[in-house]
Design a protein around this motif. Structure first.
Motif, PDB file in Angstrom:
ATOM      1  N   UNK A 185      -4.177  -4.524  17.904  1.00 49.00           N
ATOM      2  CA  UNK A 185      -3.086  -4.480  16.943  1.00 49.00           C
ATOM      3  C   UNK A 185      -1.765  -4.709  17.668  1.00 49.00           C
ATOM      4  N   UNK A 186      -0.659  -4.667  16.901  1.00 53.68           N
ATOM      5  CA  UNK A 186       0.630  -5.057  17.486  1.00 53.68           C
ATOM      6  C   UNK A 186       1.082  -4.141  18.615  1.00 53.68           C
ATOM      7  N   UNK A 187       0.808  -2.833  18.501  1.00 47.84           N
ATOM      8  CA  UNK A 187       1.215  -1.915  19.561  1.00 47.84           C
ATOM      9  C   UNK A 187       0.417  -2.186  20.844  1.00 47.84           C
ATOM     10  N   UNK A 188      -0.875  -2.417  20.664  1.00 48.23           N
ATOM     11  CA  UNK A 188      -1.712  -2.682  21.827  1.00 48.23           C
ATOM     12  C   UNK A 188      -1.318  -3.983  22.520  1.00 48.23           C
ATOM     13  N   UNK A 232      -3.393   3.279  25.319  1.00 43.59           N
ATOM     14  CA  UNK A 232      -4.438   2.971  24.322  1.00 43.59           C
ATOM     15  C   UNK A 232      -4.577   1.489  24.033  1.00 43.59           C
ATOM     16  N   UNK A 281     -11.629  -1.090  20.707  1.00 47.00           N
ATOM     17  CA  UNK A 281     -11.672   0.325  21.040  1.00 47.00           C
ATOM     18  C   UNK A 281     -13.119   0.761  21.214  1.00 47.00           C
ATOM     19  N   UNK A 341      -7.293  12.497  25.221  1.00 40.15           N
ATOM     20  CA  UNK A 341      -7.655  11.992  23.887  1.00 40.15           C
ATOM     21  C   UNK A 341      -8.491  13.016  23.134  1.00 40.15           C
ATOM     22  N   UNK A 344      -6.268  15.797  22.028  1.00 36.52           N
ATOM     23  CA  UNK A 344      -5.406  15.323  20.939  1.00 36.52           C
ATOM     24  C   UNK A 344      -6.176  15.252  19.623  1.00 36.52           C
ATOM     25  N   UNK A 371      -5.439  17.394  16.275  1.00 32.51           N
ATOM     26  CA  UNK A 371      -5.230  16.677  15.005  1.00 32.51           C
ATOM     27  C   UNK A 371      -6.155  17.240  13.921  1.00 32.51           C
ATOM     28  N   UNK A 409      -4.991  20.673  12.845  1.00 31.19           N
ATOM     29  CA  UNK A 409      -3.806  20.602  11.978  1.00 31.19           C
ATOM     30  C   UNK A 409      -4.177  20.146  10.573  1.00 31.19           C
ATOM     31  N   UNK A 410      -5.108  19.200  10.496  1.00 35.29           N
ATOM     32  CA  UNK A 410      -5.521  18.707   9.171  1.00 35.29           C
ATOM     33  C   UNK A 410      -6.268  19.785   8.396  1.00 35.29           C
ATOM     34  N   UNK A 437      -3.685  22.163   7.099  1.00 34.87           N
ATOM     35  CA  UNK A 437      -2.992  21.560   5.957  1.00 34.87           C
ATOM     36  C   UNK A 437      -3.815  21.682   4.680  1.00 34.87           C
TER      37      UNK A 437
END
Lengths: 63, 337
Positions: B188-191, B249, B256, B320, B323, B327, B330-331, B334
């Motif tokens: 993707x664009x970030x990678x 990443x 991936x 990772x 993290x 995540x 936290x979900x 929520x």
């Protein structure tokens, strides 16, 4: 700066980072980086995210 | 062409130019013998021993340019009664060209040495009776050819490296223009952004090492030979690329796949530890004997590559994992709220 608006909009639709990432065609890490404020997405990606979450650019990416 | 691509093109052109310049600078000085001495020596034996002087000293060679040299020697004794050992003295320090003591053939032997400007190389022929059969008293004639030759590995490797650089440059250039980016869904664009940064960092690492080597070359201090230079450029550049891309990443593979990282990380670390464990005793010997080890930078570059990449991948796998757990927690929170 963390993007909490994006995070709450995603949570409101009960989408995980991976699900949102799949819908907009990027990796989970990219969504994570945007939410953490580590990465500034392109306008195309912003629009794609807004479409999936049913929000406007102002709602998600304007302080 | 867009401005950012122009920057890459300029850096790539600079890389090719430096390698070309380096190869041209070296080609002139390489592969030519600095000195050649050849002739026939009469060795007299009596009572099974060398009679008189068993040492035959050849004229000294003064080194004009610093660099890596080969000291060649080719010996032949027509009746194979006399073994010859070649002592090569650099500024009076003794080192020996080891000859295989075959009855009917003296193998061509050479010694590789890193020499500085104004070093004095003296080759001596030391004769001793053959151990294979009883020596007959009389005169024996040993034919010798001794050469001090500039190492031409540098030009070979630099030429190969230049050719490789040009080839990679041309292929990249063609691929850049013929590839349809819209069809590429690997990253993707970030990678892509981080991979671009990683490639730039690798290129800069490569340039810094090359410039450092060029500086040393023109200051007439050769830190290592060209074979080592290629390794010393390749491993750190690749390491910088992998670590930069993977830590952001952007992955080192085309999609991936964290399983790859879980396997490759410990594997690389294991290879790094094993090769370092094999190399350390050699290093201690070199330090203790205060010898110059030409391969030292090569070992350090390759070993540190495996160690660093392995450590980075293991750290990244753990971070990772943490993290993802955070995540997920936290979900869950929520959802509950």
């Amino acid at each position: 700066m963390k993007n909490l608006k994006l995070k709450s909009a995603r949570a409101a639709l009960d989408l995980s980072q991976q699900e949102l990432a799949d819908k907009v065609g990027v990796s989970r890490q990219t969504i994570n980086a945007i939410e953490k404020g580590d990465y500034n997405p392109s306008i195309n990606l912003c629009i794609a995210i807004c479409k999936v979450l049913g929000k406007t650019l102002d709602d998600l990416f304007w302080d | 062409m867009k401005k950012k691509y122009t920057k890459y093109a300029v850096l790539a052109a600079l890389l090719v130019f430096i390698t070309f310049l380096l190869s041209m600078a070296v080609v002139n000085n390489s592969g030519k013998p600095v000195s050649t001495y050849s002739g026939i020596v009469k060795v007299t034996t009596a009572n099974g021993q060398i009679a008189g002087n068993d040492l035959y000293e050849l004229p000294s060679t003064i080194i004009k340019d610093s660099g890596v040299y080969h000291l060649f020697a080719d010996m032949e004794c027509e009746d194979y009664m006399v073994d010859t050992e070649v002592d090569s003295l650099v500024n009076g320090n003794d080192s020996v060209l080891a000859f295989e003591e075959g009855r009917y053939l003296y193998k061509l032997s050479s010694l590789k040495a890193s020499l500085n400007k104004d070093d004095e190389v003296t080759m001596c022929l030391r004769f001793k009776p053959s151990e294979d059969e009883p020596i007959k008293d009389g005169d024996h004639y040993v034919e010798y050819t001794v050469q001090v030759m500039r190492d031409n590995t540098l030009s070979t490797f630099t030429a190969a490296f230049s050719f490789g650089s040009v080839l990679v440059g041309v292929i990249s250039f063609v691929l850049f223009f013929i590839s349809d980016k819209k069809k590429s869904k690997g990253f993707d664009e970030m990678q892509l952004m981080y991979r671009g940064q990683a490639a730039l960092s690798a290129l800069l690492t490569c340039l810094v090492i090359l410039l450092g080597f060029m500086f040393c070359f023109f200051m007439e201090v050769i830190p290592f030979d060209a074979a080592t230079l290629v390794t010393v450029i390749f491993y750190p550049s690749l390491g910088v690329f992998i670590i930069h891309a993977d830590s952001h990443d952007a992955y080192t593979v085309f999609k991936e796949n964290t399983t790859n990282r879980k396997i490759i990380g410990p594997l690389f670390l294991a290879v790094g530890i094993i090769t370092t464990a094999m190399f350390l005793p050699q290093l201690f010997l070199v330090i203790r004997n205060q010898e110059k080890m030409l391969e030292l930078p090569r070992y350090i570059a390759s070993n540190s590559f495996f160690l660093m990449v392995g450590i980075e991948m293991i750290i990244k796998t753990h971070s990772d994992k943490k993290e993802a757990e955070l995540e997920a927690r936290m979900e869950t929170e929520n959802e509950e709220s």
